[in-house]
Write a protein that holds these residues in place. Structure first.
Motif, PDB file in Angstrom:
ATOM      1  N   ALA A  14       0.830  -1.203   0.000  1.00 14.31           N
ATOM      2  CA  ALA A  14       0.000   0.000   0.000  1.00 14.31           C
ATOM      3  C   ALA A  14       0.864   1.253   0.000  1.00 14.31           C
ATOM      4  CB  ALA A  14      -0.926  -0.008   1.214  1.00 14.31           C
ATOM      5  N   GLU A  15       1.912   1.251   0.826  1.00 12.90           N
ATOM      6  CA  GLU A  15       2.821   2.403   0.877  1.00 12.90           C
ATOM      7  C   GLU A  15       3.429   2.659  -0.496  1.00 12.90           C
ATOM      8  OE1 GLU A  15       3.953   4.353   3.402  1.00 12.90           O
ATOM      9  OE2 GLU A  15       3.343   3.386   5.257  1.00 12.90           O
ATOM     10  N   ALA A  16       3.892   1.587  -1.146  1.00 10.85           N
ATOM     11  CA  ALA A  16       4.525   1.745  -2.462  1.00 10.85           C
ATOM     12  C   ALA A  16       3.532   2.275  -3.487  1.00 10.85           C
ATOM     13  CB  ALA A  16       5.110   0.406  -2.918  1.00 10.85           C
ATOM     14  N   TRP A  17       2.290   1.781  -3.428  1.00  9.69           N
ATOM     15  CA  TRP A  17       1.284   2.247  -4.395  1.00  9.69           C
ATOM     16  C   TRP A  17       0.964   3.726  -4.167  1.00  9.69           C
ATOM     17  CZ3 TRP A  17      -3.618   4.336  -4.479  1.00  9.69           C
ATOM     18  CH2 TRP A  17      -4.264   4.320  -5.723  1.00  9.69           C
ATOM     19  N   PHE A  18       0.752   4.120  -2.934  1.00  6.44           N
ATOM     20  CA  PHE A  18       0.497   5.532  -2.642  1.00  6.44           C
ATOM     21  C   PHE A  18       1.675   6.401  -3.068  1.00  6.44           C
ATOM     22  CE2 PHE A  18      -2.863   4.468   0.659  1.00  6.44           C
ATOM     23  CZ  PHE A  18      -3.869   5.201   0.035  1.00  6.44           C
ATOM     24  N   ASP A  19       2.865   5.951  -2.776  1.00  9.41           N
ATOM     25  CA  ASP A  19       4.053   6.743  -3.119  1.00  9.41           C
ATOM     26  C   ASP A  19       4.163   6.947  -4.622  1.00  9.41           C
ATOM     27  OD1 ASP A  19       6.543   8.055  -2.361  1.00  9.41           O
ATOM     28  OD2 ASP A  19       7.530   6.376  -3.348  1.00  9.41           O
ATOM     29  N   ARG A  20       3.886   5.883  -5.368  1.00 11.11           N
ATOM     30  CA  ARG A  20       3.985   5.960  -6.828  1.00 11.11           C
ATOM     31  C   ARG A  20       2.927   6.889  -7.412  1.00 11.11           C
ATOM     32  NH1 ARG A  20       4.698   0.885  -7.423  1.00 11.11           N
ATOM     33  NH2 ARG A  20       2.548   0.247  -7.770  1.00 11.11           N
ATOM     34  N   HIS A  21       1.759   6.947  -6.790  1.00 13.40           N
ATOM     35  CA  HIS A  21       0.626   7.680  -7.368  1.00 13.40           C
ATOM     36  C   HIS A  21       0.282   8.956  -6.603  1.00 13.40           C
ATOM     37  CE1 HIS A  21       0.065   3.567  -8.949  1.00 13.40           C
ATOM     38  NE2 HIS A  21      -0.476   4.162  -9.986  1.00 13.40           N
ATOM     39  N   ARG A  22       1.173   9.441  -5.756  1.00 12.40           N
ATOM     40  CA  ARG A  22       0.800  10.545  -4.867  1.00 12.40           C
ATOM     41  C   ARG A  22       0.295  11.759  -5.645  1.00 12.40           C
ATOM     42  NH1 ARG A  22       5.834  11.939  -1.366  1.00 12.40           N
ATOM     43  NH2 ARG A  22       6.098   9.695  -1.385  1.00 12.40           N
ATOM     44  N   ASP A  23       0.928  12.101  -6.766  1.00  7.36           N
ATOM     45  CA  ASP A  23       0.458  13.246  -7.556  1.00  7.36           C
ATOM     46  C   ASP A  23      -0.799  12.887  -8.353  1.00  7.36           C
ATOM     47  OD1 ASP A  23       2.515  15.025  -6.751  1.00  7.36           O
ATOM     48  OD2 ASP A  23       3.891  13.982  -8.082  1.00  7.36           O
ATOM     49  N   ASN A  24      -0.850  11.673  -8.856  1.00  4.40           N
ATOM     50  CA  ASN A  24      -2.039  11.235  -9.610  1.00  4.40           C
ATOM     51  C   ASN A  24      -3.305  11.342  -8.762  1.00  4.40           C
ATOM     52  OD1 ASN A  24       0.064  10.424 -11.226  1.00  4.40           O
ATOM     53  ND2 ASN A  24      -0.811   8.450 -11.739  1.00  4.40           N
ATOM     54  N   LEU A  25      -3.193  10.984  -7.484  1.00  4.12           N
ATOM     55  CA  LEU A  25      -4.375  10.953  -6.637  1.00  4.12           C
ATOM     56  C   LEU A  25      -4.882  12.364  -6.351  1.00  4.12           C
ATOM     57  CD1 LEU A  25      -3.294   8.101  -4.205  1.00  4.12           C
ATOM     58  CD2 LEU A  25      -4.569   7.951  -6.344  1.00  4.12           C
ATOM     59  N   ALA A  26      -3.959  13.307  -6.191  1.00  5.59           N
ATOM     60  CA  ALA A  26      -4.382  14.698  -6.036  1.00  5.59           C
ATOM     61  C   ALA A  26      -5.094  15.175  -7.312  1.00  5.59           C
ATOM     62  CB  ALA A  26      -3.175  15.587  -5.738  1.00  5.59           C
ATOM     63  N   ASP A  27      -4.570  14.786  -8.474  1.00  5.36           N
ATOM     64  CA  ASP A  27      -5.221  15.146  -9.743  1.00  5.36           C
ATOM     65  C   ASP A  27      -6.576  14.459  -9.885  1.00  5.36           C
ATOM     66  OD1 ASP A  27      -3.110  16.747 -10.398  1.00  5.36           O
ATOM     67  OD2 ASP A  27      -2.139  15.301 -11.721  1.00  5.36           O
ATOM     68  N   THR A  28      -6.700  13.260  -9.313  1.00  5.94           N
ATOM     69  CA  THR A  28      -7.977  12.546  -9.378  1.00  5.94           C
ATOM     70  C   THR A  28      -9.043  13.285  -8.568  1.00  5.94           C
ATOM     71  OG1 THR A  28      -6.851  10.425  -9.644  1.00  5.94           O
ATOM     72  CG2 THR A  28      -9.123  10.358  -8.871  1.00  5.94           C
ATOM     73  N   ILE A  29      -8.671  13.785  -7.399  1.00  8.38           N
ATOM     74  CA  ILE A  29      -9.616  14.595  -6.613  1.00  8.38           C
ATOM     75  C   ILE A  29     -10.062  15.800  -7.424  1.00  8.38           C
ATOM     76  CG2 ILE A  29      -9.860  16.031  -4.548  1.00  8.38           C
ATOM     77  CD1 ILE A  29      -7.831  14.119  -3.186  1.00  8.38           C
ATOM     78  N   ASP A  30      -9.128  16.433  -8.091  1.00  6.18           N
ATOM     79  CA  ASP A  30      -9.461  17.596  -8.909  1.00  6.18           C
ATOM     80  C   ASP A  30     -10.390  17.209 -10.060  1.00  6.18           C
ATOM     81  OD1 ASP A  30      -8.770  20.507  -9.328  1.00  6.18           O
ATOM     82  OD2 ASP A  30      -8.263  19.712 -11.300  1.00  6.18           O
ATOM     83  N   HIS A  31     -10.144  16.027 -10.649  1.00  5.01           N
ATOM     84  CA  HIS A  31     -11.010  15.555 -11.736  1.00  5.01           C
ATOM     85  C   HIS A  31     -12.445  15.358 -11.233  1.00  5.01           C
ATOM     86  CE1 HIS A  31     -12.423  13.214 -15.204  1.00  5.01           C
ATOM     87  NE2 HIS A  31     -12.951  12.389 -14.310  1.00  5.01           N
ATOM     88  N   PHE A  32     -12.592  14.689 -10.097  1.00  3.60           N
ATOM     89  CA  PHE A  32     -13.936  14.473  -9.547  1.00  3.60           C
ATOM     90  C   PHE A  32     -14.619  15.811  -9.239  1.00  3.60           C
ATOM     91  CE2 PHE A  32     -12.525  10.103  -7.847  1.00  3.60           C
ATOM     92  CZ  PHE A  32     -13.148   9.438  -8.895  1.00  3.60           C
ATOM     93  N   ALA A  33     -13.863  16.725  -8.621  1.00  2.76           N
ATOM     94  CA  ALA A  33     -14.457  18.003  -8.237  1.00  2.76           C
ATOM     95  C   ALA A  33     -14.882  18.810  -9.457  1.00  2.76           C
ATOM     96  CB  ALA A  33     -13.465  18.806  -7.395  1.00  2.76           C
ATOM     97  N   SER A  34     -14.047  18.807 -10.500  1.00  7.67           N
ATOM     98  CA  SER A  34     -14.365  19.611 -11.683  1.00  7.67           C
ATOM     99  C   SER A  34     -15.500  19.006 -12.498  1.00  7.67           C
ATOM    100  CB  SER A  34     -13.120  19.769 -12.562  1.00  7.67           C
ATOM    101  OG  SER A  34     -12.657  18.510 -13.006  1.00  7.67           O
ATOM    102  N   HIS A  35     -15.855  17.731 -12.231  1.00  6.68           N
ATOM    103  CA  HIS A  35     -16.965  17.093 -12.939  1.00  6.68           C
ATOM    104  C   HIS A  35     -18.157  16.854 -11.996  1.00  6.68           C
ATOM    105  CE1 HIS A  35     -13.663  16.347 -15.750  1.00  6.68           C
ATOM    106  NE2 HIS A  35     -14.591  16.206 -16.677  1.00  6.68           N
ATOM    107  N   ASP A  36     -18.229  17.651 -10.916  1.00  9.88           N
ATOM    108  CA  ASP A  36     -19.361  17.633  -9.985  1.00  9.88           C
ATOM    109  C   ASP A  36     -19.602  16.274  -9.342  1.00  9.88           C
ATOM    110  OD1 ASP A  36     -19.960  20.332 -10.201  1.00  9.88           O
ATOM    111  OD2 ASP A  36     -21.192  20.015 -11.996  1.00  9.88           O
ATOM    112  N   LYS A  37     -18.537  15.511  -9.147  1.00 10.20           N
ATOM    113  CA  LYS A  37     -18.655  14.229  -8.455  1.00 10.20           C
ATOM    114  C   LYS A  37     -18.104  14.418  -7.034  1.00 10.20           C
ATOM    115  CE  LYS A  37     -18.359  11.425 -12.652  1.00 10.20           C
ATOM    116  NZ  LYS A  37     -19.677  10.807 -12.524  1.00 10.20           N
ATOM    117  N   GLY A  38     -18.867  15.207  -6.243  1.00 14.07           N
ATOM    118  CA  GLY A  38     -18.403  15.579  -4.915  1.00 14.07           C
ATOM    119  C   GLY A  38     -18.224  14.414  -3.978  1.00 14.07           C
TER     120      GLY A  38
END
Length: 997
Positions: A638-662
């Motif tokens: 889990a640590e390795a997966w989070f570390d690898r995707h740390r920036d992707n996950l922040a962008d994913t939150i932004d994607h959901f927010a910008s498409h009204d998927k609160g």
């Protein structure tokens, strides 16, 4: 100050030796000097010192050595996430002066080159790292350095021979030949020098000694080059060999020595490491012809690098430097077939056209025969396939075939492969400066760097920008940035005089199959900068096996990078090309569906990974299904997966927010906060929670707001903004009470307990934690129970209740499951170490703290490392090791500054001040304590305010004026009594002793 690596590790100041400590400290300094400006990890330093058998305290030993070196080199050693970086002037280090002189020699004429190499070799004082380090250091660092020396010595001897200075070569190489009895190139040069110095008998004797030694000790014969030299000595005299000899083929055609290289760019920039690697291939004569493939996407500078190497190495290939464009990726041209290419090459070296056979196999055989026995460089540019280049490869020992291609050409067995990579910002600025002039770049250096980032360091894009600006002297870099960032304009700006970045990428795109094109365009829609195999399967809607195949195919044509196994990345400009094409071909609705599919995959995986990190606040049933499951079986996965995707996950939150998927946005934010918090990613933690909070508020989602406020409260806590943290956590608790989320309420209380402890509201902290503990017991949730026992141990320790703290810590360990064992143990062992210091068990304390630090390092728990370092400082202080104590406190402060976890600054500064006072350094103590006092007051850390007041108030006059000391001690006594600290009595005693009340 100057430093020596090319011999025993040493330092000098104004010509006088400077003491740099014992063997371990010299080894650490040497390793940092060798990799100057680059990270040297703690793991690598441990390997250098102890190979595969380090002691349990290895990391602490390294930290102590670095701390001592920081005294020698203040402000020159920085701490990174994994190790340390040393930053001093490269010219102050003999190794880097040696390398610069050696590199300068490769571009100089023989006379100047020989002088430069002589100066370079003069820096060698013996064996690098002698007397320090382990066997691993010898293999990984020392042996390669010694090879660099031999390569420079070989280059010097080659220049000397070319200049006819045979006696100098004999004089220098004769004693060295005894040191290296099996280094064939060295003996070849010595034998050649003896022969040309009219010492034919000695030359033959030297050859026979070398041949006999090889036969007796290794059971092998000399290589073909040395055997050929021996034959020439026997058959010819030196004057004949030095004369020009015209050879003829059987057909009577004269061999033509020629240089077909295209024009070398006068503003060629960077690529020194790549040119050095090519030089190593060129010098690594192993009795065979060498083949090297330079791979990379269009516009990376493969051809210009190959051509520059051709000019720099021309003297090594006296029988010609041949260049042919195979048109693998040229607009309007079909790739040149192997038969046509051979026809051109054979005519180029003087084979009569009428004697060139028609069949491919016969042409290839004639080509090999014509070049046999010659040292030739052949550059095959823009190759497209193995079949195209295979018949063209040189086979004569000592020759080199250099191939540039956008394909991997993996069928070339025995070939070396070189990937250039993109320019870094410094190389990008150097290119701009060479084309446009340094003054123009310096005026807008920051904006020029922004352009380098926009272009992703792609050399073609940078050259196009520089070319456009050169022809438009009124254009500023700021103007270029505006043009590049205008919508749908970037690729129009990246073309000039027939050079076009978009065309370069399009030529690769056109070579793809329909299936590959579809996958390429779909991958252009990835969220974030990288994508792993499971996410790629989710994006492509294919099984993992099929996705693996197609991803590898795109890696093979250099449209996709694979920076690590099963992890992929697109260059920014290639991705923008793919994104633009995908929007045009798929349409906006389909693009959104594809990206949302990937975002949902990230959410489902993040929730699964979060469960492996610790207890969560979500009720059962609130999980998202993974369509393409990422196998995460343990906390480390889990640590390795989070570390690898740390920036992707922040962008994913932004994607959901910008498409009204609160709902999706706040759940993703809730899933990632713990990883960000544990690893000191405060910026990402706060920004991701704030983005989720915006969409929750816009949609009126009370639960989403509450859960996100908890995450924000944690972020502000770690950033030292305790008032904000308390306000948010109290609001979250109230909102969760309103919506009836019992587990959420417990989570809010648990974090409130943590903040209360920090601001000195210790009784409220204990009450909150006890409430969470009771709830965990009622639920039978042992993970939550173990966590709260650990938190309660922290509070008991703050109250000076050392035995109670030990009891709580032991309860935490007993409730800890195997999955959570290491993280919980890191926290609990720290508290146990602190408690044992209070109880006088220093040996036990140091054992527990060392274990806590080792676990924290291994797990990457930055916050835990900070507090353990500080606790070690306290333990060293009590043990009387005051220098080590100061260094431990400073290590904690440095790590806090680098990570952004400022929650403990006031506490650590207070302890640093107390340690300075204990050492009699009253001025230093006052500085640290005044800073701690100011920070604690600003954050309302009442307990720490009291501790700082007590320490300041007991400093002697005139460090602290008597009137102020009295005021400080009264404040300390009042607060410490209020929070129930046993130090209250000490404050009252100090007040009575000094001021009688």
């Amino acid at each position: 100050m100057e430093f020596g690596v090319l011999g025993p590790i040493a330092a000098w100041s104004d010509g006088r030796p400077v003491s740099i400590g014992g063997p371990r400290q010299r080894c650490v300094l040497g390793a940092l000097l060798v990799d100057l400006g680059r990270e040297v990890t703690v793991d690598r330093l441990i390997t250098y010192l102890w190979s595969d058998d380090p002691p349990r305290t290895a990391r602490s030993v390294i930290q102590v050595q670095v701390s001592h070196l920081r005294r020698l080199l203040p402000e020159h050693i920085s701490t990174t996430a994994g190790g340390y970086v040393l930053d001093v002037d490269p010219e102050s280090v003999d190794l880097h002066r040696f390398r610069r002189l050696r590199d300068d020699a490769t571009r100089a004429e023989p006379e100047a080159a020989m002088q430069l190499l002589e100066r370079a070799l003069s820096h060698w004082r013996g064996v690098p790292f002698s007397g320090v380090g382990s066997e691993s250091l010898e293999h990984t660092v020392v042996a390669p350095l010694r090879e660099e020396r031999w390569a420079a010595l070989t280059a010097w001897a080659t220049c000397a021979l070319e200049l006819g200075r045979y006696d100098e070569v004999v004089s220098r190489l004769t004693p060295l030949a005894g040191e290296e009895p099996f280094r064939e190139r060295l003996h070849h040069l010595l034998i050649t020098a003896l022969w040309r110095a009219n010492e034919k008998a000695r030359a033959l004797a030297a050859y026979e000694d070398f041949r006999a030694r090889l036969a007796d000790e290794l059971g092998v014969d000399p290589g073909p080059e040395l055997i050929a030299l021996h034959a020439r000595i026997l058959q010819e005299d030196a004057e004949q060999v030095r004369g020009a000899v015209t050879e003829q083929t059987e057909s009577g055609s004269r061999y033509r020595v020629r240089n077909d290289l295209p024009r070398d760019l006068p503003d060629f920039t960077g690529r020194r490491d790549s040119l050095r690697r090519l030089e190593e291939v060129s010098l690594a004569y192993g009795g065979r012809a060498e083949v090297c493939v330079i791979t990379g996407p269009g516009g990376e500078g493969k051809t210009t690098t190959a051509v520059r190497f051709g000019y720099e190495s021309a003297k090594r290939y006296p029988d010609g430097q041949l260049f042919i464009d195979l048109y693998g990726y040229t607009a309007g041209k079909e790739p040149l077939d192997a038969s046509s290419a051979l026809g051109s090459l054979l005519r180029a070296v003087g084979v009569a056209p009428e004697t060139i056979p028609d069949k491919l196999e016969e042409r290839a055989a004639l080509w090999r025969a014509t070049l046999m026995g010659r040292r030739t460089l052949l550059i095959l540019d823009n190759a497209v396939s193995y079949a195209q280049v295979s018949p063209l490869l040189l086979s004569s020992p000592g020759s080199l075939t250099l191939i540039t291609s956008r394909n991997e050409l993996s069928g070339l067995s025995g070939a070396r492969f070189l990937s250039l990579g993109m320019f870094d910002e410094e190389s990008s600025l150097e290119l701009f400066s060479r084309v446009l002039g340094e003054e123009r770049v310096q005026r807008e250096e920051g904006v020029a760097r922004e352009i380098a980032r926009i272009c992703g360091g792609l050399p073609l894009a940078l050259r196009v920008i520089a070319g456009r600006m050169l022809s438009r002297p009124r254009w500023s870099f700021e103007h270029v940035v505006r043009r590049l960032t205008e919508q749908n304009r970037k690729f129009r700006e990246l073309q000039v005089d027939g050079q076009s970045v978009e065309t370069a990428i399009d030529l690769s795109y056109r070579s793809l199959t329909d299936e590959q094109r579809h996958a390429f365009l779909t991958l252009g829609l990835m969220i974030g900068n990288i994508i792993d195999l499971s996410a790629g399967a989710a994006l492509l809607e294919e099984a993992v096996e099929e996705s693996d195949d197609i991803l590898q195919e795109l890696v093979g044509v250099c449209l996709l990078d694979e920076p690590q196994g099963d992890v992929y990345r697109m260059h920014d400009l290639i991705r923008e090309f793919a994104l633009n094409r995908a929007v045009g071909e798929f349409g906006a609705d389909r693009v959104e569906r594809i990206r949302t599919r990937l975002a949902e995959h990230y959410l489902a995986t993040a929730q699964h990974a979060a469960e492996l990190l610790g207890p969560r606040a979500l009720e059962d049933g609130e999980r998202f299904r993974q369509g393409y499951r990422t196998e995460l079986l343990s906390r480390s996965d889990a640590e390795a997966w989070f570390d690898r995707h740390r920036d992707n996950l922040a962008d994913t939150i932004d994607h959901f927010a910008s498409h009204d998927k609160g709902e999706y946005a706040w759940r993703m934010a809730e899933s990632v906060w713990r990883f960000y918090a544990l690893h000191g990613q405060m910026g990402l933690l706060i920004s991701s929670q704030e983005r989720a909070l915006q969409i929750s508020d816009r949609q009126g989602n009370l639960r989403g707001r509450a859960v996100t406020l908890i995450g924000l409260g944690i972020g502000h806590y770690f950033s030292g903004r305790f008032d904000d943290a308390l306000r948010m956590l109290v609001e979250a608790r109230d909102l969760l009470t309103r919506v009836g989320d019992s587990r959420g309420i417990i989570r809010a209380l648990a974090n409130l307990g943590m903040v209360y402890e920090r601001v000195g509201r210790l009784r409220e902290s204990a009450e909150a934690i006890q409430g969470v503990l009771d709830h965990a017991v009622s639920l039978g949730d042992q993970r939550l129970e173990a966590l709260q026992w650990g938190n309660l141990a922290v509070v008991r320790q703050s109250l000076g209740q050392h035995r109670d703290a030990l009891h709580c810590a032991e309860q935490a360990l007993s409730k800890t499951s195997r999955e959570d064992h290491q993280e919980s143990t890191a926290l609990v062992k720290r508290v146990m170490g602190e408690a044992k210091v209070g109880l006088g068990d220093l040996d036990g304390a140091l054992r527990d703290l060392d274990e806590a630090l080792e676990l924290s390092h291994r797990l990457g728990l930055v916050g835990s490392q900070i507090y353990v370092h500080n606790s070690l400082g306290i333990a060293y202080r009590v043990a009387g090791s005051l220098d080590e104590a100061v260094e431990a406190h400073r290590a904690a402060l440095t790590l806090a500054e680098e990570s952004g976890d400022r929650s403990g600054d006031a506490e650590i500064l207070t302890d640093l001040g107390i340690t300075h006072a204990e050492a009699g350094h009253h001025e230093e103590a006052a500085v640290a304590l005044e800073k701690a006092h100011a920070i604690a007051l600003e954050r309302d850390e009442r307990y720490t305010v009291a501790r700082a007041c007590l320490a300041l108030g007991t400093l002697p006059a005139p460090t602290v004026a008597a009137s102020r000391a009295e005021e400080l001690l009264r404040t300390a006594a009042e607060i410490l009594t209020e929070v129930g600290s046993p130090d209250a009595e000490r404050a009252r005693a100090a007040l009575a002793d000094r001021f009688g009340g």
